[in-house]
Design a protein around this motif. Structure first.
Motif, PDB file in Angstrom:
ATOM      1  N   HIS A  42      33.022  26.724 -29.101  1.00 28.28           N
ATOM      2  CA  HIS A  42      33.382  25.380 -28.665  1.00 28.28           C
ATOM      3  C   HIS A  42      32.238  24.851 -27.789  1.00 28.28           C
ATOM      4  N   THR A  43      31.640  23.761 -28.226  1.00 26.61           N
ATOM      5  CA  THR A  43      30.520  23.181 -27.511  1.00 26.61           C
ATOM      6  C   THR A  43      31.021  22.042 -26.639  1.00 26.61           C
ATOM      7  N   VAL A  44      30.713  22.109 -25.353  1.00 20.97           N
ATOM      8  CA  VAL A  44      31.047  21.033 -24.437  1.00 20.97           C
ATOM      9  C   VAL A  44      29.818  20.162 -24.308  1.00 20.97           C
ATOM     10  N   ILE A  45      29.967  18.890 -24.665  1.00 19.56           N
ATOM     11  CA  ILE A  45      28.838  17.976 -24.611  1.00 19.56           C
ATOM     12  C   ILE A  45      28.701  17.484 -23.167  1.00 19.56           C
ATOM     13  N   ASN A  46      27.520  17.685 -22.616  1.00 21.11           N
ATOM     14  CA  ASN A  46      27.252  17.298 -21.240  1.00 21.11           C
ATOM     15  C   ASN A  46      26.793  15.846 -21.209  1.00 21.11           C
ATOM     16  N   ARG A  47      27.661  14.955 -20.712  1.00 15.51           N
ATOM     17  CA  ARG A  47      27.298  13.521 -20.652  1.00 15.51           C
ATOM     18  C   ARG A  47      27.235  13.040 -19.240  1.00 15.51           C
TER      19      ARG A  47
END
Length: 62
Positions: free
Chosen positions: A57-62
């Motif tokens: 599961h990739t958490v997109i860093n925004r």
């Protein structure tokens, strides 16, 4: 003149077994085709609760 220094091919993939034992191959097996690396007791498909897979599961860093 023939080059005699070339060494013959030796297959290192053959398993080491105890004295008097034989490695199990397709020629000495009760089944034709390749043998399962998981053993004969494992049946597929496995139930989901027995699978060691965790989906990434990739958490997109925004």
């Amino acid at each position: 003149m023939v080059n005699k220094s070339k060494k013959p091919y030796v297959d290192n993939g053959w398993p080491q077994v105890a004295n008097g034992d034989h490695a199990v191959t397709e020629l000495s097996s009760t089944r034709s085709g390749s043998l399962s690396p998981y053993g004969e007791e494992t049946e597929f498909p496995l139930p989901v609760d027995q699978l060691p897979y965790v989906h990434p599961h990739t958490v997109i860093n925004r």
